[in-house]
Design an enzyme around this catalytic site. Structure first.
Site, PDB file in Angstrom:
ATOM      1  N   ASP A  45      34.694  52.647  81.787  1.00 24.99           N
ATOM      2  CA  ASP A  45      35.712  53.701  81.930  1.00 24.99           C
ATOM      3  C   ASP A  45      37.202  52.982  81.720  1.00 24.99           C
ATOM      4  O   ASP A  45      37.927  52.609  82.480  1.00 24.99           O
ATOM      5  CB  ASP A  45      35.879  54.196  83.391  1.00 24.99           C
ATOM      6  CG  ASP A  45      34.611  54.862  83.826  1.00 24.99           C
ATOM      7  OD1 ASP A  45      33.913  55.348  82.824  1.00 24.99           O
ATOM      8  OD2 ASP A  45      34.532  55.117  85.060  1.00 24.99           O
ATOM      9  N   LYS A  58      27.684  64.425  79.876  1.00 27.29           N
ATOM     10  CA  LYS A  58      27.893  65.714  80.775  1.00 27.29           C
ATOM     11  C   LYS A  58      27.573  67.221  80.066  1.00 27.29           C
ATOM     12  O   LYS A  58      28.488  68.098  80.125  1.00 27.29           O
ATOM     13  CB  LYS A  58      29.158  65.788  81.887  1.00 27.29           C
ATOM     14  CG  LYS A  58      28.936  64.718  82.871  1.00 27.29           C
ATOM     15  CD  LYS A  58      30.191  64.699  83.880  1.00 27.29           C
ATOM     16  CE  LYS A  58      30.165  63.521  84.662  1.00 27.29           C
ATOM     17  NZ  LYS A  58      30.436  62.378  84.208  1.00 27.29           N
ATOM     18  N   ILE A  80      25.911  76.754  75.757  1.00 29.06           N
ATOM     19  CA  ILE A  80      24.803  77.293  75.446  1.00 29.06           C
ATOM     20  C   ILE A  80      23.541  76.621  75.347  1.00 29.06           C
ATOM     21  O   ILE A  80      23.868  75.671  74.606  1.00 29.06           O
ATOM     22  CB  ILE A  80      25.193  78.557  74.379  1.00 29.06           C
ATOM     23  CG1 ILE A  80      25.542  78.098  73.234  1.00 29.06           C
ATOM     24  CG2 ILE A  80      26.409  79.406  74.986  1.00 29.06           C
ATOM     25  CD1 ILE A  80      25.743  79.076  71.969  1.00 29.06           C
ATOM     26  N   GLY A  81      22.444  77.307  75.497  1.00 31.18           N
ATOM     27  CA  GLY A  81      21.124  76.524  75.085  1.00 31.18           C
ATOM     28  C   GLY A  81      21.140  75.798  73.724  1.00 31.18           C
ATOM     29  O   GLY A  81      20.980  74.799  73.569  1.00 31.18           O
ATOM     30  N   ALA A  82      21.427  76.601  72.654  1.00 32.03           N
ATOM     31  CA  ALA A  82      21.608  76.151  71.167  1.00 32.03           C
ATOM     32  C   ALA A  82      22.418  75.008  70.993  1.00 32.03           C
ATOM     33  O   ALA A  82      21.926  74.075  70.390  1.00 32.03           O
ATOM     34  CB  ALA A  82      21.797  77.051  70.233  1.00 32.03           C
ATOM     35  N   ASP A 131      27.229  59.129  79.011  1.00 31.58           N
ATOM     36  CA  ASP A 131      27.765  60.094  80.169  1.00 31.58           C
ATOM     37  C   ASP A 131      28.411  61.254  79.588  1.00 31.58           C
ATOM     38  O   ASP A 131      29.772  61.517  79.668  1.00 31.58           O
ATOM     39  CB  ASP A 131      28.594  59.716  81.277  1.00 31.58           C
ATOM     40  CG  ASP A 131      28.769  60.581  82.379  1.00 31.58           C
ATOM     41  OD1 ASP A 131      27.933  61.443  82.680  1.00 31.58           O
ATOM     42  OD2 ASP A 131      29.470  60.133  83.073  1.00 31.58           O
ATOM     43  N   THR A 175      31.185  63.383  92.310  1.00 38.84           N
ATOM     44  CA  THR A 175      31.193  62.733  93.758  1.00 38.84           C
ATOM     45  C   THR A 175      32.820  62.589  94.131  1.00 38.84           C
ATOM     46  O   THR A 175      33.289  62.444  94.891  1.00 38.84           O
ATOM     47  CB  THR A 175      30.866  61.323  93.568  1.00 38.84           C
ATOM     48  OG1 THR A 175      31.549  60.647  92.165  1.00 38.84           O
ATOM     49  CG2 THR A 175      29.420  61.042  93.515  1.00 38.84           C
TER      50      THR A 175
END
Length: 236
Positions: free
Chosen positions: A12, A64, A68-70, A62, A117
């Site tokens: 980071d 994340k 949408i699915g496509a 990472d 977290t």
């Protein structure tokens, strides 16, 4: 000291150059790295991930992913084709199904982020959730297992319950990756749900993500070695 594959150091840092310098300073003490959005979004960030993997390091991208699915399908396919050991998506069923489908038979393992977290129960109420973090994590872990992901990201405080659910659902090998890990006496920073390395592993975590306690130490390699020594006391 031999590196412990259960320790993932979060790079980071603000620039690719700073990340490369940190990797060089840590040397053989660390065998796995997490690269987050700050570096992935910079020119050379993804190339850094590929270079680390080519050098024999385990790499956790990472991203994340949450779309949408496509879009998730396309992104997961691109990351997996490029070479990546761990890839994060948000623990929303459509997202998880899409990532697992497009990862295919490639080596990339999909991790579902349950509840970050940095969020407390009060934060979740403010967002609009009625359930506390512990219950929300339980619900999302069950959905994650049903979607076929390889593991989840949760705080160390939920690791024991996540392990219980994984065993209950017939997935004892589910990866449990825990940020929010702080050596005794370290400042929690913006993390709300934290534990020491030994406590996180004892609770059931399979991997620990540690950034600031190592990156911000006067001697990052020594800090990493101290964490590895503590981890060695807990068998996986």
């Amino acid at each position: 000291m031999t590196a412990d594959a259960r320790l993932i150091v979060g790079l980071d840092l603000p620039t690719v150059a700073a990340a490369k310098a940190m990797v060089a300073s840590l040397g053989d003490t660390v065998s796995a790295y997490k690269i987050g959005l700050t570096l992935l979004a910079r020119p050379g960030g993804v190339e850094l991930a590929h270079a680390l993997r080519a050098a024999g390091k385990s790499v956790f991208q990472d991203w994340k992913l949450h779309d949408i699915g496509a879009q998730v399908e396309g992104a997961a396919r691109s990351v997996a084709e490029g070479g990546c050991d761990l890839l994060t998506v948000h623990a929303e069923p459509q997202v998880m199904h899409a990532a697992v489908a497009r990862r295919g038979d490639r080596a990339t393992r999909i991790l579902a982020v349950t509840v970050k977290t940095s969020l407390s129960d009060a934060d979740l109420v403010a967002i609009g959730y009625s359930a506390p973090a512990a219950l929300l994590v339980e619900q999302r872990v069950r959905q994650a297992v049903a979607c076929g992901v390889d593991g989840v990201v949760s705080s160390p405080l939920e690791a024991a319950r996540v392990r219980e659910i994984a065993v209950e659902l017939g997935r004892p090998g589910l990866l449990i990756v825990t940020p929010g890990v702080r050596p005794a006496g370290a400042e929690p920073g913006d993390q709300q749900r934290v534990a020491t390395p030994a406590a996180a592993l004892a609770a059931g975590a399979t991997h620990l993500v540690v950034a600031r306690p190592i990156l911000g130490a006067p001697d990052p390699a020594a800090a990493a070695r101290a964490i590895v020594a503590e981890m060695a006391e807990v068998q996986s």
